[in-house]
Motif scaffolding. Sequence first.
Motif, mmCIF file in Angstrom:
data_model
loop_
_atom_site.group_PDB
_atom_site.id
_atom_site.type_symbol
_atom_site.label_atom_id
_atom_site.label_comp_id
_atom_site.label_asym_id
_atom_site.label_seq_id
_atom_site.Cartn_x
_atom_site.Cartn_y
_atom_site.Cartn_z
ATOM 1 N N VAL A 33 0.845 -1.193 0.000
ATOM 2 C CA VAL A 33 0.000 0.000 0.000
ATOM 3 C C VAL A 33 0.878 1.240 0.000
ATOM 4 O O VAL A 33 2.076 1.194 0.296
ATOM 5 N N HIS A 34 0.253 2.367 -0.318
ATOM 6 C CA HIS A 34 0.969 3.640 -0.337
ATOM 7 C C HIS A 34 1.496 3.951 1.065
ATOM 8 O O HIS A 34 0.822 3.697 2.067
ATOM 9 N N SER A 35 2.694 4.492 1.130
ATOM 10 C CA SER A 35 3.327 4.768 2.421
ATOM 11 C C SER A 35 2.495 5.705 3.290
ATOM 12 O O SER A 35 2.552 5.629 4.524
ATOM 13 N N ASP A 36 1.710 6.601 2.677
ATOM 14 C CA ASP A 36 0.876 7.523 3.449
ATOM 15 C C ASP A 36 -0.132 6.772 4.318
ATOM 16 O O ASP A 36 -0.475 7.213 5.421
ATOM 17 N N LEU A 37 -0.630 5.652 3.794
ATOM 18 C CA LEU A 37 -1.631 4.887 4.536
ATOM 19 C C LEU A 37 -1.026 4.321 5.817
ATOM 20 O O LEU A 37 -1.663 4.347 6.879
ATOM 21 N N ILE A 38 0.180 3.815 5.721
ATOM 22 C CA ILE A 38 0.862 3.284 6.896
ATOM 23 C C ILE A 38 1.249 4.411 7.849
ATOM 24 O O ILE A 38 1.107 4.305 9.070
ATOM 25 N N GLU A 39 1.716 5.518 7.281
ATOM 26 C CA GLU A 39 2.183 6.641 8.093
ATOM 27 C C GLU A 39 1.091 7.193 8.992
ATOM 28 O O GLU A 39 1.349 7.590 10.139
ATOM 29 N N HIS A 40 -0.152 7.223 8.492
ATOM 30 C CA HIS A 40 -1.231 7.857 9.237
ATOM 31 C C HIS A 40 -2.116 6.855 9.978
ATOM 32 O O HIS A 40 -3.240 7.179 10.368
ATOM 33 N N ALA A 41 -1.580 5.651 10.187
ATOM 34 C CA ALA A 41 -2.209 4.681 11.078
ATOM 35 C C ALA A 41 -1.325 4.534 12.307
ATOM 36 O O ALA A 41 -0.109 4.721 12.242
ATOM 37 N N ASP A 42 -1.937 4.214 13.451
ATOM 38 C CA ASP A 42 -1.146 4.024 14.664
ATOM 39 C C ASP A 42 -0.425 2.683 14.660
ATOM 40 O O ASP A 42 0.667 2.563 15.197
ATOM 41 N N LEU A 43 -1.056 1.684 14.043
ATOM 42 C CA LEU A 43 -0.420 0.378 13.932
ATOM 43 C C LEU A 43 -1.130 -0.449 12.870
ATOM 44 O O LEU A 43 -2.277 -0.164 12.494
ATOM 45 N N SER A 44 -0.441 -1.465 12.385
ATOM 46 C CA SER A 44 -1.022 -2.423 11.448
ATOM 47 C C SER A 44 -1.252 -3.735 12.181
ATOM 48 O O SER A 44 -0.379 -4.190 12.935
ATOM 49 N N LEU A 45 -2.416 -4.326 11.960
ATOM 50 C CA LEU A 45 -2.738 -5.602 12.596
ATOM 51 C C LEU A 45 -2.437 -6.740 11.625
ATOM 52 O O LEU A 45 -2.936 -6.756 10.496
ATOM 53 N N ASP A 46 -1.642 -7.663 12.066
ATOM 54 C CA ASP A 46 -1.288 -8.812 11.238
ATOM 55 C C ASP A 46 -2.366 -9.878 11.402
ATOM 56 O O ASP A 46 -2.476 -10.514 12.456
ATOM 57 N N ILE A 47 -3.174 -10.057 10.368
ATOM 58 C CA ILE A 47 -4.269 -11.029 10.399
ATOM 59 C C ILE A 47 -3.938 -12.169 9.442
ATOM 60 O O ILE A 47 -3.694 -11.952 8.251
ATOM 61 N N ASP A 48 -3.920 -13.395 9.963
ATOM 62 C CA ASP A 48 -3.570 -14.567 9.167
ATOM 63 C C ASP A 48 -4.811 -15.101 8.450
ATOM 64 O O ASP A 48 -5.718 -15.623 9.086
ATOM 65 N N LEU A 49 -4.827 -14.987 7.128
ATOM 66 C CA LEU A 49 -5.978 -15.459 6.364
ATOM 67 C C LEU A 49 -5.934 -16.954 6.081
ATOM 68 O O LEU A 49 -6.933 -17.529 5.653
ATOM 69 N N GLU A 50 -4.805 -17.571 6.314
ATOM 70 C CA GLU A 50 -4.680 -18.998 5.999
ATOM 71 C C GLU A 50 -5.661 -19.850 6.791
ATOM 72 O O GLU A 50 -6.099 -20.887 6.331
ATOM 73 N N GLU A 51 -6.038 -19.370 7.970
ATOM 74 C CA GLU A 51 -6.941 -20.137 8.813
ATOM 75 C C GLU A 51 -8.380 -19.664 8.693
ATOM 76 O O GLU A 51 -9.247 -20.131 9.418
ATOM 77 N N THR A 52 -8.646 -18.713 7.756
ATOM 78 C CA THR A 52 -10.025 -18.240 7.585
ATOM 79 C C THR A 52 -10.902 -19.378 7.073
ATOM 80 O O THR A 52 -10.594 -20.008 6.075
ATOM 81 N N GLU A 53 -12.006 -19.626 7.729
ATOM 82 C CA GLU A 53 -12.888 -20.723 7.354
ATOM 83 C C GLU A 53 -13.721 -20.345 6.152
ATOM 84 O O GLU A 53 -14.080 -19.200 5.929
ATOM 85 N N GLU A 54 -14.062 -21.374 5.368
ATOM 86 C CA GLU A 54 -14.953 -21.144 4.213
ATOM 87 C C GLU A 54 -16.377 -20.986 4.727
ATOM 88 O O GLU A 54 -16.766 -21.579 5.693
#
Length: 209
Positions: free
Chosen positions: A188-209
């Motif tokens: 994503v564009h660096s501005d999006l990261i810059e103006h967030a307090d943190l990024s949440l790491d969400i693992d999609l591999e375990e997302t159920e169908e």
Amino acid sequence: MRFAILIDAGFAKTKLGNRDNPASANDFISLVDKIKAHPFLVDKYLHRVYYYDAPPYSKSHNMPLNGGKHNFSQDPLTIHNKKLLTELSKANHFALRMGEVRFRGWELNRDSLISGVQSCEITADNLRPSLQQKGVDMRIGLDIASLTLKKQVDIIVLVTGDSDFVPPMKFARKEGLQLALVTFNHSVHSDLIEHADLSLDIDLEETEE
């Protein structure tokens, strides 16, 4: 502390599904459960999940080149998306924010163009509809502002990869809210990261169908 989850469906659908296996309501509900279980949020109270999308286009239009009439309501993806919205409208804590889809005519599918030739035959099968989604981004921005000014939450979790939301994000942070971003490690564009307090790491591999 209270938090709201704002889901940009156009972005999230590309991460939770694909053309052959589009994202389902269960995929989105599972995603919300994963976000709620993140260590940053697990001890906090979910105010609401705002889901931003548009009802699938369902009208009929004549196709050029004697292609007959196409009824969009019968498209498998249209049927799937109608079911998706119906199920999410009944899910706990979900609030649907709907824009609209406009038909802009027909355009040439680029896969129909053959490299290295000066001309080629075009048939109705080589055309695809040009559909434009309107009003969704505006609703996300307005809800960020509303949640901020009414002090309904302390944290906004934004699921998107769109840097167009930087201005409302900056406004919310200036007013004291925390902004958490879920991008699924999408570039994503660096501005999006810059103006967030943190990024949440969400693992999609375990997302159920």
